[in-house]
Design a protein around this motif. Structure first.
Motif, PDB file in Angstrom:
ATOM      1  N   HIS A   1      -0.953   6.201  -0.495  1.00  0.00           N
ATOM      2  CA  HIS A   1      -0.059   5.037  -0.486  1.00  0.00           C
ATOM      3  C   HIS A   1       0.793   5.096  -1.743  1.00  0.00           C
ATOM      4  CE1 HIS A   1       1.266   0.916   0.232  1.00  0.00           C
ATOM      5  NE2 HIS A   1       1.119   0.729  -1.069  1.00  0.00           N
TER       6      HIS A   1
ATOM      7  N   SER B   1       1.718  -4.046   1.298  1.00  0.00           N
ATOM      8  CA  SER B   1       1.784  -3.227   2.496  1.00  0.00           C
ATOM      9  C   SER B   1       2.729  -2.051   2.316  1.00  0.00           C
ATOM     10  CB  SER B   1       2.238  -4.064   3.686  1.00  0.00           C
ATOM     11  OG  SER B   1       2.418  -3.244   4.817  1.00  0.00           O
ATOM     12  N   THR B   2       3.915  -2.364   1.825  1.00  0.00           N
ATOM     13  CA  THR B   2       4.964  -1.383   1.640  1.00  0.00           C
ATOM     14  C   THR B   2       5.953  -1.966   0.643  1.00  0.00           C
ATOM     15  OG1 THR B   2       6.504   0.075   2.830  1.00  0.00           O
ATOM     16  CG2 THR B   2       6.380  -2.194   3.593  1.00  0.00           C
TER      17      THR B   2
ATOM     18  N   GLU C   1       2.898  -8.166   6.555  1.00  0.00           N
ATOM     19  CA  GLU C   1       2.975  -7.029   7.481  1.00  0.00           C
ATOM     20  C   GLU C   1       1.772  -6.939   8.416  1.00  0.00           C
ATOM     21  OE1 GLU C   1       5.444  -3.694   8.546  1.00  0.00           O
ATOM     22  OE2 GLU C   1       5.791  -5.469   7.347  1.00  0.00           O
TER      23      GLU C   1
ATOM     24  N   HIS D   1       0.576   0.111   4.870  1.00  0.00           N
ATOM     25  CA  HIS D   1       1.112   1.406   5.314  1.00  0.00           C
ATOM     26  C   HIS D   1       0.584   2.521   4.408  1.00  0.00           C
ATOM     27  CE1 HIS D   1       4.271   0.077   8.151  1.00  0.00           C
ATOM     28  NE2 HIS D   1       4.287  -1.016   7.402  1.00  0.00           N
TER      29      HIS D   1
ATOM     30  N   SER E   1      -0.098   7.162   4.366  1.00  0.00           N
ATOM     31  CA  SER E   1       0.317   8.431   4.953  1.00  0.00           C
ATOM     32  C   SER E   1      -0.718   9.492   4.637  1.00  0.00           C
ATOM     33  CB  SER E   1       1.695   8.852   4.437  1.00  0.00           C
ATOM     34  OG  SER E   1       1.653   9.063   3.046  1.00  0.00           O
TER      35      SER E   1
ATOM     36  N   VAL F   1       4.586   4.734  14.973  1.00  0.00           N
ATOM     37  CA  VAL F   1       5.639   3.732  14.813  1.00  0.00           C
ATOM     38  C   VAL F   1       6.356   3.533  16.148  1.00  0.00           C
ATOM     39  CG1 VAL F   1       7.783   3.181  13.591  1.00  0.00           C
ATOM     40  CG2 VAL F   1       5.906   4.302  12.384  1.00  0.00           C
TER      41      VAL F   1
ATOM     42  N   HIS G   1      -3.033   3.180   8.880  1.00  0.00           N
ATOM     43  CA  HIS G   1      -2.791   1.790   8.511  1.00  0.00           C
ATOM     44  C   HIS G   1      -4.131   1.145   8.166  1.00  0.00           C
ATOM     45  CE1 HIS G   1       0.960   1.878  11.329  1.00  0.00           C
ATOM     46  NE2 HIS G   1       1.245   2.359  10.129  1.00  0.00           N
TER      47      HIS G   1
END
Length: 114
Positions: A7, A26-27, A35, A39, A41, A82, A91
């Motif tokens: 993140h 979240s982002t 959110e 989020h 990855s 997404v 997530h």
């Protein structure tokens, strides 16, 4: 052992989370409460995500990558696309406890964490 998830965030937000006992962003510019999840990855997804979220970032804070051990989370982790049939991203459906963050890497604008 589960693969670590990543993140990207501003250092001051991470430091505040360490002090409060929970990371809840979240982002960029949006909280977990706004959110519904945080989020994240995988390593190979990070350059694209960072460019999308922070490509124009000129803030005073350095960017860091939180390396998260999914086995230390107290919240559900789901891999979701997404768009239908698209690439899935991790997530986290709840706050991240600081003890789940096993490393913090400085993100450089050249596209590599280290």
């Amino acid at each position: 052992m589960a693969e670590h998830i990543l993140h990207i965030t501003e250092r001051s937000l991470w430091e505040a989370a360490r002090a409060s006992g929970a990371y809840e962003m979240s982002t960029r510019g949006r909280t977990l409460q706004e959110e519904g999840f945080i989020h994240c990855s995988l390593r190979h997804q990070l350059p694209t995500v960072a460019a999308f979220l922070y490509g124009s970032y000129t803030g005073p804070d350095e960017l860091v990558v939180l390396v998260i051990d999914p086995e230390r989370l107290g919240a559900p982790l789901r891999y979701e696309a997404v768009t239908a049939g698209g690439e899935e991203f991790p997530h986290i459906y709840g706050p991240v406890p600081p003890e789940a963050v096993v490393d913090v890497e400085v993100w450089d604008s050249g596209g590599a964490a280290g």
